[in-house]
Design a protein around this motif. Structure first.
Motif, PDB file in Angstrom:
ATOM      1  N   THR A 279       0.852  -1.175   0.000  1.00  0.00           N
ATOM      2  CA  THR A 279       0.000   0.000   0.000  1.00  0.00           C
ATOM      3  C   THR A 279       0.891   1.228   0.000  1.00  0.00           C
ATOM      4  O   THR A 279       1.850   1.311   0.751  1.00  0.00           O
ATOM      5  CB  THR A 279      -0.913   0.006   1.243  1.00  0.00           C
ATOM      6  OG1 THR A 279      -0.107  -0.051   2.410  1.00  0.00           O
ATOM      7  CG2 THR A 279      -1.861  -1.175   1.229  1.00  0.00           C
ATOM      8  N   ALA A 280       0.578   2.155  -0.844  1.00  0.00           N
ATOM      9  CA  ALA A 280       1.417   3.335  -1.014  1.00  0.00           C
ATOM     10  C   ALA A 280       1.227   4.298   0.146  1.00  0.00           C
ATOM     11  O   ALA A 280       0.134   4.760   0.413  1.00  0.00           O
ATOM     12  CB  ALA A 280       1.064   4.025  -2.324  1.00  0.00           C
ATOM     13  N   GLY A 281       2.315   4.574   0.849  1.00  0.00           N
ATOM     14  CA  GLY A 281       2.307   5.589   1.871  1.00  0.00           C
ATOM     15  C   GLY A 281       1.553   5.249   3.138  1.00  0.00           C
ATOM     16  O   GLY A 281       1.253   6.134   3.914  1.00  0.00           O
ATOM     17  N   LYS A 282       1.208   4.003   3.363  1.00  0.00           N
ATOM     18  CA  LYS A 282       0.458   3.642   4.562  1.00  0.00           C
ATOM     19  C   LYS A 282       1.391   3.015   5.582  1.00  0.00           C
ATOM     20  O   LYS A 282       2.128   2.090   5.277  1.00  0.00           O
ATOM     21  CB  LYS A 282      -0.664   2.675   4.221  1.00  0.00           C
ATOM     22  CG  LYS A 282      -1.538   2.347   5.405  1.00  0.00           C
ATOM     23  CD  LYS A 282      -2.696   1.492   5.007  1.00  0.00           C
ATOM     24  CE  LYS A 282      -3.556   1.193   6.220  1.00  0.00           C
ATOM     25  NZ  LYS A 282      -4.658   0.320   5.862  1.00  0.00           N
ATOM     26  N   ILE A 283       1.331   3.525   6.796  1.00  0.00           N
ATOM     27  CA  ILE A 283       2.157   3.007   7.883  1.00  0.00           C
ATOM     28  C   ILE A 283       1.227   2.362   8.895  1.00  0.00           C
ATOM     29  O   ILE A 283       0.247   2.965   9.332  1.00  0.00           O
ATOM     30  CB  ILE A 283       2.975   4.123   8.553  1.00  0.00           C
ATOM     31  CG1 ILE A 283       3.921   4.752   7.532  1.00  0.00           C
ATOM     32  CG2 ILE A 283       3.739   3.582   9.741  1.00  0.00           C
ATOM     33  CD1 ILE A 283       4.648   5.960   8.044  1.00  0.00           C
ATOM     34  N   THR A 284       1.530   1.131   9.267  1.00  0.00           N
ATOM     35  CA  THR A 284       0.724   0.406  10.236  1.00  0.00           C
ATOM     36  C   THR A 284       1.552   0.152  11.477  1.00  0.00           C
ATOM     37  O   THR A 284       2.670  -0.356  11.384  1.00  0.00           O
ATOM     38  CB  THR A 284       0.256  -0.940   9.641  1.00  0.00           C
ATOM     39  OG1 THR A 284      -0.410  -0.694   8.415  1.00  0.00           O
ATOM     40  CG2 THR A 284      -0.677  -1.645  10.600  1.00  0.00           C
ATOM     41  N   PHE A 285       1.002   0.496  12.638  1.00  0.00           N
ATOM     42  CA  PHE A 285       1.679   0.256  13.908  1.00  0.00           C
ATOM     43  C   PHE A 285       1.141  -1.028  14.512  1.00  0.00           C
ATOM     44  O   PHE A 285      -0.063  -1.211  14.624  1.00  0.00           O
ATOM     45  CB  PHE A 285       1.443   1.414  14.890  1.00  0.00           C
ATOM     46  CG  PHE A 285       2.118   2.676  14.495  1.00  0.00           C
ATOM     47  CD1 PHE A 285       3.461   2.862  14.759  1.00  0.00           C
ATOM     48  CD2 PHE A 285       1.437   3.679  13.840  1.00  0.00           C
ATOM     49  CE1 PHE A 285       4.101   4.027  14.392  1.00  0.00           C
ATOM     50  CE2 PHE A 285       2.063   4.847  13.470  1.00  0.00           C
ATOM     51  CZ  PHE A 285       3.401   5.017  13.753  1.00  0.00           C
ATOM     52  N   SER A 286       2.038  -1.900  14.925  1.00  0.00           N
ATOM     53  CA  SER A 286       1.653  -3.123  15.630  1.00  0.00           C
ATOM     54  C   SER A 286       2.119  -2.984  17.071  1.00  0.00           C
ATOM     55  O   SER A 286       3.323  -2.951  17.333  1.00  0.00           O
ATOM     56  CB  SER A 286       2.302  -4.340  14.981  1.00  0.00           C
ATOM     57  OG  SER A 286       1.884  -4.467  13.654  1.00  0.00           O
ATOM     58  N   ARG A 287       1.172  -2.917  17.947  1.00  0.00           N
ATOM     59  CA  ARG A 287       1.514  -2.773  19.354  1.00  0.00           C
ATOM     60  C   ARG A 287       1.392  -4.114  20.048  1.00  0.00           C
ATOM     61  O   ARG A 287       0.543  -4.930  19.690  1.00  0.00           O
ATOM     62  CB  ARG A 287       0.596  -1.754  20.022  1.00  0.00           C
ATOM     63  CG  ARG A 287       0.817  -0.362  19.469  1.00  0.00           C
ATOM     64  CD  ARG A 287       0.142   0.670  20.357  1.00  0.00           C
ATOM     65  NE  ARG A 287       0.515   1.990  19.953  1.00  0.00           N
ATOM     66  CZ  ARG A 287      -0.206   2.775  19.162  1.00  0.00           C
ATOM     67  NH1 ARG A 287      -1.354   2.332  18.695  1.00  0.00           N
ATOM     68  NH2 ARG A 287       0.202   3.971  18.842  1.00  0.00           N
ATOM     69  N   LYS A 288       2.223  -4.308  21.047  1.00  0.00           N
ATOM     70  CA  LYS A 288       2.169  -5.553  21.802  1.00  0.00           C
ATOM     71  C   LYS A 288       0.873  -5.601  22.604  1.00  0.00           C
ATOM     72  O   LYS A 288       0.454  -4.613  23.188  1.00  0.00           O
ATOM     73  CB  LYS A 288       3.362  -5.661  22.742  1.00  0.00           C
ATOM     74  CG  LYS A 288       4.670  -5.837  22.028  1.00  0.00           C
ATOM     75  CD  LYS A 288       5.792  -5.983  23.025  1.00  0.00           C
ATOM     76  CE  LYS A 288       7.107  -6.145  22.320  1.00  0.00           C
ATOM     77  NZ  LYS A 288       8.222  -6.256  23.271  1.00  0.00           N
ATOM     78  N   GLN A 289       0.281  -6.773  22.644  1.00  0.00           N
ATOM     79  CA  GLN A 289      -0.934  -6.968  23.420  1.00  0.00           C
ATOM     80  C   GLN A 289      -0.549  -7.262  24.863  1.00  0.00           C
ATOM     81  O   GLN A 289       0.330  -8.073  25.114  1.00  0.00           O
ATOM     82  CB  GLN A 289      -1.748  -8.124  22.845  1.00  0.00           C
ATOM     83  CG  GLN A 289      -2.209  -7.893  21.423  1.00  0.00           C
ATOM     84  CD  GLN A 289      -3.209  -6.762  21.338  1.00  0.00           C
ATOM     85  OE1 GLN A 289      -4.031  -6.582  22.226  1.00  0.00           O
ATOM     86  NE2 GLN A 289      -3.131  -5.986  20.264  1.00  0.00           N
TER      87      GLN A 289
END
Length: 148
Positions: free
Chosen positions: A127-137
């Motif tokens: 995906t162009a320009g999309k940043i996804t944050f994965s946080r610890k549960q």
């Protein structure tokens, strides 16, 4: 004794050039060793080409576009170099009229990015320009509760 040392140096230079791939098979230095005139000539030629490239870019790009391209070069030098080469080809073929503005440069960047994504086959969904944050549960552990 001195000729043996020169032979060892020459052999080692050949090994280093072969392992590094060299510059098109050209020796890295002249017969005078690493500080010889051959190395100075190559460095001088590269510096001259770099200066020519900078002069052409200063004529082609507006100051804002030049600043944006320099920021891109900090993050992705290979992409900035390919954009510079593309702009120089466009200027030499007469496709550019006047200085390239920052908005025009953004358009060229989008076209290059789309071409790179299209050339990879589409198997890698990006995906162009999309940043996804994965946080610890955080687990809710009842042992952490203090009942006093």
């Amino acid at each position: 004794m001195d000729s043996d040392l020169e032979a060892i140096r020459a052999k080692r230079m050949a090994e280093l050039q072969a392992s590094a791939g060299g510059a098109g098979g050209a020796p890295l230095a002249g017969p005078g060793g690493p500080g010889g005139p051959g190395g100075e000539d190559m460095a001088q030629k590269q510096a001259q080409e770099e200066e020519t490239r900078r002069n052409i870019m200063s004529q082609i790009l507006s100051p804002e576009a030049r600043e944006r391209l320099s920021r891109i070069a900090l993050v992705r030098p290979e992409r900035a170099r390919s954009i510079e080469q593309l702009l120089m080809r466009m200027a030499q073929s007469g496709q550019l009229r006047g200085a390239v503005s920052e908005q025009q440069l953004i358009g060229v960047l989008d076209q290059v990015e789309a071409a790179e994504r299209g050339g990879k086959g589409g198997s890698s969904e990006k995906t162009a320009g999309k940043i996804t944050f994965s946080r610890k549960q955080r687990l809710d552990d009842s042992d952490d509760d203090f009942d006093l």
